[in-house]
Motif scaffolding. Structure first.
Motif, PDB file in Angstrom:
ATOM      1  N   THR A 214      38.724  52.807   0.645  1.00 40.51           N
ATOM      2  CA  THR A 214      37.587  52.492   1.537  1.00 40.51           C
ATOM      3  C   THR A 214      36.353  53.271   1.533  1.00 40.51           C
ATOM      4  N   ALA A 215      36.884  54.806   1.666  1.00 40.71           N
ATOM      5  CA  ALA A 215      35.742  55.701   1.563  1.00 40.71           C
ATOM      6  C   ALA A 215      34.851  55.603   0.464  1.00 40.71           C
ATOM      7  N   GLN A 216      35.449  55.453  -0.698  1.00 39.09           N
ATOM      8  CA  GLN A 216      34.734  55.504  -2.017  1.00 39.09           C
ATOM      9  C   GLN A 216      33.752  54.070  -1.970  1.00 39.09           C
ATOM     10  N   SER A 217      34.495  53.183  -1.623  1.00 39.49           N
ATOM     11  CA  SER A 217      33.453  51.854  -1.678  1.00 39.49           C
ATOM     12  C   SER A 217      32.612  52.381  -0.595  1.00 39.49           C
ATOM     13  N   PHE A 218      32.876  52.845   0.413  1.00 43.03           N
ATOM     14  CA  PHE A 218      31.786  53.292   1.467  1.00 43.03           C
ATOM     15  C   PHE A 218      30.218  53.795   0.932  1.00 43.03           C
ATOM     16  N   TYR A 219      30.728  54.908   0.133  1.00 42.18           N
ATOM     17  CA  TYR A 219      29.646  55.578  -0.457  1.00 42.18           C
ATOM     18  C   TYR A 219      28.974  54.580  -1.549  1.00 42.18           C
ATOM     19  N   LYS A 220      29.741  53.978  -2.248  1.00 44.05           N
ATOM     20  CA  LYS A 220      28.997  53.184  -3.368  1.00 44.05           C
ATOM     21  C   LYS A 220      28.006  52.193  -2.857  1.00 44.05           C
ATOM     22  N   PHE A 221      28.601  51.578  -1.702  1.00 42.56           N
ATOM     23  CA  PHE A 221      28.091  50.512  -0.968  1.00 42.56           C
ATOM     24  C   PHE A 221      26.494  50.882  -0.384  1.00 42.56           C
ATOM     25  N   LEU A 222      26.792  52.059   0.317  1.00 42.13           N
ATOM     26  CA  LEU A 222      25.581  52.729   0.918  1.00 42.13           C
ATOM     27  C   LEU A 222      24.386  52.752  -0.101  1.00 42.13           C
ATOM     28  N   ALA A 223      24.699  53.460  -1.192  1.00 40.98           N
ATOM     29  CA  ALA A 223      23.793  53.705  -2.418  1.00 40.98           C
ATOM     30  C   ALA A 223      23.422  52.488  -3.104  1.00 40.98           C
ATOM     31  N   ALA A 224      24.178  51.483  -3.126  1.00 38.50           N
ATOM     32  CA  ALA A 224      23.600  50.182  -3.456  1.00 38.50           C
ATOM     33  C   ALA A 224      22.806  49.554  -2.527  1.00 38.50           C
ATOM     34  N   MET A 225      22.613  49.936  -1.235  1.00 41.60           N
ATOM     35  CA  MET A 225      22.003  49.199  -0.311  1.00 41.60           C
ATOM     36  C   MET A 225      20.716  50.086  -0.086  1.00 41.60           C
TER      37      MET A 225
ATOM     38  N   ALA B 229      29.269  52.047   8.267  1.00 45.47           N
ATOM     39  CA  ALA B 229      28.641  51.684   7.035  1.00 45.47           C
ATOM     40  C   ALA B 229      27.571  50.958   7.368  1.00 45.47           C
ATOM     41  N   VAL B 230      27.519  49.857   8.296  1.00 51.81           N
ATOM     42  CA  VAL B 230      26.478  48.950   8.711  1.00 51.81           C
ATOM     43  C   VAL B 230      25.271  49.749   9.177  1.00 51.81           C
ATOM     44  N   ASP B 231      25.661  50.679  10.397  1.00 50.00           N
ATOM     45  CA  ASP B 231      24.608  51.352  10.863  1.00 50.00           C
ATOM     46  C   ASP B 231      23.957  52.202   9.912  1.00 50.00           C
ATOM     47  N   GLY B 232      24.693  52.796   9.169  1.00 50.58           N
ATOM     48  CA  GLY B 232      24.110  53.781   8.143  1.00 50.58           C
ATOM     49  C   GLY B 232      23.092  52.969   7.189  1.00 50.58           C
ATOM     50  N   ILE B 233      23.572  51.932   6.620  1.00 49.29           N
ATOM     51  CA  ILE B 233      22.525  51.038   5.821  1.00 49.29           C
ATOM     52  C   ILE B 233      21.254  50.697   6.531  1.00 49.29           C
ATOM     53  N   THR B 234      21.560  50.008   7.745  1.00 46.31           N
ATOM     54  CA  THR B 234      20.484  49.605   8.663  1.00 46.31           C
ATOM     55  C   THR B 234      19.586  50.288   9.122  1.00 46.31           C
ATOM     56  N   SER B 235      19.984  51.681   9.286  1.00 45.38           N
ATOM     57  CA  SER B 235      19.161  52.685  10.062  1.00 45.38           C
ATOM     58  C   SER B 235      18.455  53.503   9.028  1.00 45.38           C
ATOM     59  N   LEU B 236      18.866  53.467   7.589  1.00 41.09           N
ATOM     60  CA  LEU B 236      18.161  54.197   6.570  1.00 41.09           C
ATOM     61  C   LEU B 236      17.147  53.232   5.710  1.00 41.09           C
ATOM     62  N   SER B 237      17.804  52.017   5.566  1.00 37.92           N
ATOM     63  CA  SER B 237      17.139  51.185   4.468  1.00 37.92           C
ATOM     64  C   SER B 237      16.778  49.987   4.898  1.00 37.92           C
ATOM     65  N   VAL B 238      15.799  48.979   4.344  1.00 38.09           N
ATOM     66  CA  VAL B 238      15.373  47.848   4.634  1.00 38.09           C
ATOM     67  C   VAL B 238      15.709  47.109   3.164  1.00 38.09           C
ATOM     68  N   LYS B 239      16.624  47.567   2.438  1.00 39.96           N
ATOM     69  CA  LYS B 239      17.019  46.893   1.109  1.00 39.96           C
ATOM     70  C   LYS B 239      17.579  45.337   1.560  1.00 39.96           C
ATOM     71  N   PRO B 240      18.547  45.383   2.423  1.00 39.24           N
ATOM     72  CA  PRO B 240      19.171  44.182   2.749  1.00 39.24           C
ATOM     73  C   PRO B 240      18.112  43.065   3.115  1.00 39.24           C
ATOM     74  N   LEU B 241      17.006  43.302   3.628  1.00 39.82           N
ATOM     75  CA  LEU B 241      16.022  42.422   3.884  1.00 39.82           C
ATOM     76  C   LEU B 241      15.443  41.994   2.828  1.00 39.82           C
ATOM     77  N   GLN B 242      15.099  42.864   2.014  1.00 39.38           N
ATOM     78  CA  GLN B 242      14.526  42.602   0.505  1.00 39.38           C
ATOM     79  C   GLN B 242      15.558  41.721  -0.237  1.00 39.38           C
ATOM     80  N   LEU B 243      16.761  41.962  -0.091  1.00 41.21           N
ATOM     81  CA  LEU B 243      17.833  41.070  -1.020  1.00 41.21           C
ATOM     82  C   LEU B 243      17.815  39.701  -0.304  1.00 41.21           C
TER      83      LEU B 243
END
Ligand code: UDP
Ligand code: MG
Length: 321
Positions: A148-159, A228-242
């Motif tokens: 789960t931790a590894q997926s966490f970092y990969k997912f963050l980077a992808a987002m 993870a959700v907090d990390g992504i949504t507070s650092l990037s708007v990539k999900p919106l672009q997706l």
């Protein structure tokens, strides 16, 4: 070039939430490390170990108060209620920034190898302002936690949320960086993503992570996903672009579908297309709901930010400010 102080005053910042089982074991370890570092002349001898009680429901704060009476190198602050790990670390860092030269934040449970602190302080003395503690191996973790931790970092980077790989919240930060960081006013805190944004010269130090010495983890899967959700949504708007990309793809597919339906209709071969209709409706409404959810997540963040509530409230200190 600015030369860093030779014997900086260090404050080790330790967030504690319901840690009565482990604190009596790890507190002396932190103190021993502090004494060792000042004996070797790397840090000044007025350095401190600061415990941040995060509104614990057990005897943690009593233990911290007792420690501070026993030895002046222990100091403590307590939050008025439980606010979560990130806010507890922030409270400790902000409290420390005016009374020290460098801080090292570390978990209370003894999982992070304290011996990495020597290398961290060395890196500071040789000119770095931020030193990330990076885990060299995850052998002691269960397969599930590792996965789960590894997926966490990969997912963050992808987002689009860049974080230092395998770095949690074990790091050295100089007071200078903390002064600048205090200008980052967001209430949605994801420290490991924010500190790199402050800049300044940084490096990383490897360490091995052990098992928790006592007590229980406060990061079950549910909290990890939330982080993870907090990390992504507070650092990037990539999900919106997706969502936008997804919308375009669905629109193109729908357009082709329409032409196909029209041709079938005109050529008189139209049959009761129940299955295809159901599939399309299900798929498109699923996409729409997910998209709304993602947009909602951002709106929620904006909502919380506009309130500008304090990010931590210190209700008591073991020392006079
Ligand atoms: N912690 C905190 N507030 C919370 C949850 C955790 O201050 O609401 C502290 C906890 O006491 C520990 C650190 O954050 O020092 C990391 O928590 P834990 O060890 O439970 O997480 P894990 O290492 O399992 O990810
Ligand atoms: Mg832990």
């Amino acid at each position: 070039m600015d030369d860093h102080k030779k014997q900086p005053k260090l404050i080790i910042v330790v967030p504690c939430y319901n840690e009565e089982a482990v604190l009596p074991i790890t507190a002396p370890m932190f103190l021993e490390k502090l004494t060792e570092l000042s004996a070797s002349g790397k840090i000044s001898d007025d350095s401190r170990v600061m415990f941040v009680n995060d509104g614990s429901k057990d005897k943690t704060w009593e233990i911290i108060k007792r420690l501070s009476v026993e030895n002046e190198h222990y100091i403590g602050i307590t939050q008025s209620r439980n606010r979560g790990h990130q806010n507890a670390v922030l409270a400790g860092l902000m409290e420390s920034k005016d009374i020290c030269d460098i801080t090292i934040s570390i978990d209370a449970d003894g999982q992070d190898d304290i011996n990495a602190m020597d290398a961290m302080v060395d890196a500071y003395i040789s000119g770095c302002d931020v030193v990330y503690g990076v885990r060299s191996s995850r052998e002691t973790d269960t397969f599930f936690k590792r996965f789960t931790a590894q997926s966490f970092y990969k997912f963050l980077a992808a987002m689009g949320a860049e974080v230092v790989y395998n770095h949690a919240d074990y790091r050295l930060i100089s007071a200078r960086v903390l002064q600048e960081f205090s200008g980052f006013k967001e209430v949605n805190l994801f420290l490991r993503g924010l500190i790199p944004l402050v800049g300044f010269k940084s490096t990383s130090v490897e360490y091995s992570r052990n098992e928790r010495l006592a007590g229980e983890s406060h990061y079950p899967l549910k909290k990890m996903i939330a982080l993870a959700v907090d990390g992504i949504t507070s650092l990037s708007v990539k999900p919106l672009q997706l969502i936008m990309t997804l919308g375009i793809v669905v629109a193109i597919v729908s357009f082709i579908g329409c032409i196909w339906a029209l041709i079938t209709q005109i050529s008189g071969r139209a049959v009761a297309g129940w299955a295809s209709m159901t599939c399309i409706i299900c798929f498109v409404s699923g996409v729409q709901l997910i998209s709304l959810g993602i947009i909602g997540e951002y709106i929620g963040k904006i909502y919380m930010e506009t309130k500008q509530r304090p990010r931590y409230i210190i209700s008591e200190r073991t020392y006079d400010k």
